[in-house]
Design a protein around this motif. Structure first.
Motif, short mmCIF file in Angstrom:
data_model
loop_
_atom_site.label_atom_id
_atom_site.label_comp_id
_atom_site.label_asym_id
_atom_site.label_seq_id
_atom_site.Cartn_x
_atom_site.Cartn_y
_atom_site.Cartn_z
N GLU A 235 -1.61 7.76 2.47
CA GLU A 235 -0.77 8.56 3.36
C GLU A 235 0.46 7.75 3.76
OE1 GLU A 235 -4.13 11.13 5.77
OE2 GLU A 235 -3.82 9.01 6.26
N ASP A 236 1.61 8.42 3.82
CA ASP A 236 2.86 7.75 4.18
C ASP A 236 3.61 8.59 5.20
OD1 ASP A 236 4.96 5.97 4.22
OD2 ASP A 236 5.98 6.90 2.51
N PRO A 237 3.64 8.14 6.48
CA PRO A 237 3.10 6.88 7.00
C PRO A 237 1.58 6.91 7.06
CG PRO A 237 3.88 8.22 8.81
CD PRO A 237 4.26 8.95 7.55
N GLY A 238 0.97 5.72 7.08
CA GLY A 238 -0.48 5.64 7.07
C GLY A 238 -0.98 4.37 7.72
N TYR A 239 -2.26 4.14 7.55
CA TYR A 239 -2.93 3.00 8.17
C TYR A 239 -2.50 1.71 7.47
CZ TYR A 239 -6.93 0.21 9.85
OH TYR A 239 -7.72 -0.74 10.43
#
Length: 336
Positions: A235-239
């Motif tokens: 995911e972008d943004p993500g963890y």
């Protein structure tokens, strides 16, 4: 003497004596040089006790008088102070007015036998992108820092009661042995029957592995499943910690856009071997992956023969009308 010895045992005097003192000096000079080095380097901070002369002589296998004379010289030089019936201590003002030790030259040529770490490191974790929170983040009016809890809301009394019970004689007998071949059966049972069903997940005991946190679990998955040619969708943004963990195993991280319904699904997911998602409470946008996209994500994973790594963090929290079951609860093919 015994209390001093126990406090200073981690210093490992014999090793420090060999490393920090010049062999061309007398024994008394070597003891003095070792202690001065330990004081200036912070191993012996101001006010700290030094071992008794008898104890240090035994550790270094030298005569006690040698240590006594070294201590007397250090007292006269202001490094140590003698306290009646208490022994010797590092002088409280020993570092006042002293210049900091010179930093090692970065461009100094290493010796032939010096370890060349640059040639051994597979990658440099310090060059990965990380979130650095300020030291005073708790004083900010809106501290947007994940992974922290509100101390005012923490169930301190209940936590203390659980700790006391776990440390009882009967409970210690159950967890103290080295459980190298299996996890705590009582903990597994509670997770299997109390925690996972709330998320719509039904699992056998053999399907549950206890880790020391999400990052530990992700490292295990990366070690087991990911090589340098594996494509991992993120995911972008993500963890950021998940991104860094997978980036240390593969060159192919595929950023996946996120909108107000969570991860955007589409044919771009067909090129992924694995997809890491936080569908319940997306990190960091906090949006929840919609039911329609959950079904589409599972369909795309089936078409691409890929797997989904779900991080169902903060599942105990509730937003809106109620929590949506975990993505795993919809999985019929064992892909999550």
């Amino acid at each position: 003497m015994s209390s001093q010895a126990s406090m200073l045992k981690p210093v490992l005097w014999e090793r420090l004596f060999e490393r920090e003192s010049a062999p061309n000096l007398s024994l008394q000079g070597r003891v003095r040089q070792m202690l001065v080095s330990a004081i200036l380097s912070g191993h012996l901070p101001p006010g700290a006790p030094v071992p008794s002369s008898r104890y240090l002589a035994d550790q270094l296998r030298i005569a006690r008088n040698t240590v006594v004379f070294a201590y007397q010289q250090l007292v006269s030089e202001g490094y140590l102070e003698s306290r009646e019936r208490s022994g010797h201590f590092v002088h409280d003002g020993v570092l006042e007015g002293r210049a900091a030790p010179p930093a090692a030259q970065a461009d100094a040529a290493p010796s032939a036998d010096h370890v060349r770490w640059d040639e051994r490191l597979r990658f440099r974790p310090s060059r990965q992108r990380n979130i650095v929170k300020p030291r005073d983040w708790q004083k900010q009016p809106y501290p947007f820092v994940y992974g922290q809890f509100d101390q005012d809301l923490f169930p301190t009394a209940e936590w203390r009661e659980c700790c006391i019970k776990a440390l009882s004689v009967l409970d210690i007998r159950s967890w103290a042995p080295d459980l190298i071949t299996h996890d705590d059966s009582a903990l597994i049972e509670q997770i299997r029957t109390q925690v996972l069903p709330r998320r719509g997940v039904w699992a056998d005991a053999e399907e549950i592995v206890i880790t020391v946190g999400a990052q530990h679990a992700l490292y295990l998955l990366a070690d087991l499943l990911v090589n340098e040619d594996t494509v991992v969708g993120m995911e972008d943004p993500g963890y950021p910690d998940a991104r860094n963990i997978f980036a240390s195993h593969t060159r192919h991280l595929l950023p996946l856009p996120v909108d107000d319904q969570g991860l955007r699904t589409g044919t771009h997911l067909l090129g992924c071997d694995y997809v890491f998602v936080t569908p319940g409470h997306q990190c960091p946008t906090t949006v929840t992956l919609s039911p329609a996209r959950r079904e589409e994500l599972l369909t795309l994973a089936r078409q691409a023969d890929s797997l989904i790594i779900e991080d169902d963090f903060e599942s105990e929290s509730r937003w809106g009308d109620g929590a949506i079951p975990a993505l795993k609860s919809l999985d019929r093919d064992g892909r999550v």
